[in-house]
Motif scaffolding. Sequence first.
Motif, PDB file in Angstrom:
ATOM      1  N   UNK A  27      -5.978  12.252 -13.722  1.00 54.00           N
ATOM      2  CA  UNK A  27      -5.401  11.991 -12.431  1.00 54.00           C
ATOM      3  C   UNK A  27      -3.928  11.661 -12.597  1.00 54.00           C
ATOM      4  N   UNK A  28      -3.103  12.285 -11.817  1.00 53.46           N
ATOM      5  CA  UNK A  28      -1.669  12.089 -11.853  1.00 53.46           C
ATOM      6  C   UNK A  28      -1.292  10.830 -11.080  1.00 53.46           C
ATOM      7  N   UNK A  29      -0.292  10.102 -11.547  1.00 54.53           N
ATOM      8  CA  UNK A  29       0.165   8.912 -10.843  1.00 54.53           C
ATOM      9  C   UNK A  29       1.232   9.288  -9.836  1.00 54.53           C
ATOM     10  N   UNK A  30       1.025   8.888  -8.609  1.00 57.28           N
ATOM     11  CA  UNK A  30       1.985   9.113  -7.545  1.00 57.28           C
ATOM     12  C   UNK A  30       2.888   7.898  -7.455  1.00 57.28           C
ATOM     13  N   UNK A  31       4.190   8.110  -7.523  1.00 56.50           N
ATOM     14  CA  UNK A  31       5.155   7.020  -7.448  1.00 56.50           C
ATOM     15  C   UNK A  31       5.867   7.067  -6.108  1.00 56.50           C
ATOM     16  N   UNK A  32       5.920   5.907  -5.450  1.00 54.24           N
ATOM     17  CA  UNK A  32       6.488   5.818  -4.108  1.00 54.24           C
ATOM     18  C   UNK A  32       7.415   4.607  -4.022  1.00 54.24           C
ATOM     19  N   UNK A  33       8.531   4.779  -3.332  1.00 51.48           N
ATOM     20  CA  UNK A  33       9.447   3.684  -3.042  1.00 51.48           C
ATOM     21  C   UNK A  33       9.081   3.131  -1.663  1.00 51.48           C
ATOM     22  N   UNK A  34       8.895   1.831  -1.562  1.00 53.63           N
ATOM     23  CA  UNK A  34       8.654   1.183  -0.275  1.00 53.63           C
ATOM     24  C   UNK A  34       9.907   0.410   0.090  1.00 53.63           C
ATOM     25  N   UNK A  35      10.417   0.649   1.290  1.00 53.98           N
ATOM     26  CA  UNK A  35      11.643  -0.020   1.717  1.00 53.98           C
ATOM     27  C   UNK A  35      11.385  -0.714   3.053  1.00 53.98           C
ATOM     28  N   UNK A  36      11.495  -2.026   3.049  1.00 53.58           N
ATOM     29  CA  UNK A  36      11.253  -2.824   4.245  1.00 53.58           C
ATOM     30  C   UNK A  36      10.291  -3.948   3.933  1.00 53.58           C
ATOM     31  N   UNK A  37       9.966  -4.726   4.969  1.00 46.14           N
ATOM     32  CA  UNK A  37       9.103  -5.883   4.760  1.00 46.14           C
ATOM     33  C   UNK A  37       8.154  -6.108   5.927  1.00 46.14           C
ATOM     34  N   UNK A  38       7.843  -5.063   6.659  1.00 47.38           N
ATOM     35  CA  UNK A  38       6.939  -5.229   7.802  1.00 47.38           C
ATOM     36  C   UNK A  38       5.500  -5.379   7.319  1.00 47.38           C
ATOM     37  N   UNK A  39       4.678  -5.947   8.180  1.00 41.31           N
ATOM     38  CA  UNK A  39       3.253  -6.109   7.852  1.00 41.31           C
ATOM     39  C   UNK A  39       2.602  -4.749   7.631  1.00 41.31           C
ATOM     40  N   UNK A  40       2.977  -3.762   8.438  1.00 37.23           N
ATOM     41  CA  UNK A  40       2.389  -2.426   8.301  1.00 37.23           C
ATOM     42  C   UNK A  40       2.750  -1.798   6.957  1.00 37.23           C
ATOM     43  N   UNK A  41       3.979  -1.993   6.506  1.00 38.96           N
ATOM     44  CA  UNK A  41       4.407  -1.444   5.216  1.00 38.96           C
ATOM     45  C   UNK A  41       3.701  -2.159   4.068  1.00 38.96           C
ATOM     46  N   UNK A  42       3.552  -3.476   4.170  1.00 38.30           N
ATOM     47  CA  UNK A  42       2.834  -4.225   3.138  1.00 38.30           C
ATOM     48  C   UNK A  42       1.380  -3.777   3.059  1.00 38.30           C
ATOM     49  N   UNK A  43       0.767  -3.539   4.209  1.00 40.93           N
ATOM     50  CA  UNK A  43      -0.616  -3.076   4.230  1.00 40.93           C
ATOM     51  C   UNK A  43      -0.744  -1.715   3.547  1.00 40.93           C
ATOM     52  N   UNK A  44       0.175  -0.806   3.826  1.00 39.84           N
ATOM     53  CA  UNK A  44       0.163   0.509   3.180  1.00 39.84           C
ATOM     54  C   UNK A  44       0.378   0.379   1.680  1.00 39.84           C
ATOM     55  N   UNK A  45       1.309  -0.451   1.276  1.00 37.88           N
ATOM     56  CA  UNK A  45       1.597  -0.659  -0.140  1.00 37.88           C
ATOM     57  C   UNK A  45       0.375  -1.221  -0.875  1.00 37.88           C
ATOM     58  N   UNK A  46      -0.299  -2.179  -0.261  1.00 34.77           N
ATOM     59  CA  UNK A  46      -1.495  -2.767  -0.879  1.00 34.77           C
ATOM     60  C   UNK A  46      -2.616  -1.739  -0.964  1.00 34.77           C
ATOM     61  N   UNK A  47      -2.793  -0.944   0.086  1.00 39.84           N
ATOM     62  CA  UNK A  47      -3.806   0.116   0.068  1.00 39.84           C
ATOM     63  C   UNK A  47      -3.475   1.122  -1.039  1.00 39.84           C
ATOM     64  N   UNK A  48      -2.214   1.514  -1.114  1.00 38.57           N
ATOM     65  CA  UNK A  48      -1.794   2.452  -2.144  1.00 38.57           C
ATOM     66  C   UNK A  48      -2.043   1.917  -3.536  1.00 38.57           C
ATOM     67  N   UNK A  49      -1.746   0.646  -3.737  1.00 40.17           N
ATOM     68  CA  UNK A  49      -1.961   0.019  -5.041  1.00 40.17           C
ATOM     69  C   UNK A  49      -3.440   0.076  -5.435  1.00 40.17           C
ATOM     70  N   UNK A  50      -4.317  -0.164  -4.474  1.00 37.12           N
ATOM     71  CA  UNK A  50      -5.755  -0.110  -4.748  1.00 37.12           C
ATOM     72  C   UNK A  50      -6.238   1.307  -5.048  1.00 37.12           C
ATOM     73  N   UNK A  51      -5.463   2.298  -4.645  1.00 34.02           N
ATOM     74  CA  UNK A  51      -5.868   3.690  -4.834  1.00 34.02           C
ATOM     75  C   UNK A  51      -5.016   4.434  -5.867  1.00 34.02           C
TER      76      UNK A  51
END
Length: 86
Positions: free
Chosen positions: A1-25
């Motif tokens: 499985x290839x690792x997908x690398x993503x830059x997250x920019x901002x501090x909204x609750x929605x962005x944190x939720x996406x980042x946490x989901x991404x980390x789990x996956x």
Amino acid sequence: MQTLKVVYLGDSAALRELSEWGDRHGVQAVESSDDEAACAVVDQTAMSASTRALKRLRERHLPCLSVSRGWCFLASAVGRGLNPVV
């Protein structure tokens, strides 16, 4: 499985939720200077602020997605085994 690398920019609750989901996956959060990043996901506040980090991402021609488009992209990439076509 290839690792997908993503830059997250901002501090909204929605962005944190996406980042946490991404980390789990298996999505790896990286700094804006990482040349292997597939895209950036930018929240509305950061998108409208025209920050220095956002300018650097745009200068590198890195796709900058809204949080809702980031969800679509990451969910699709995870569903395909983290092998996105950018």
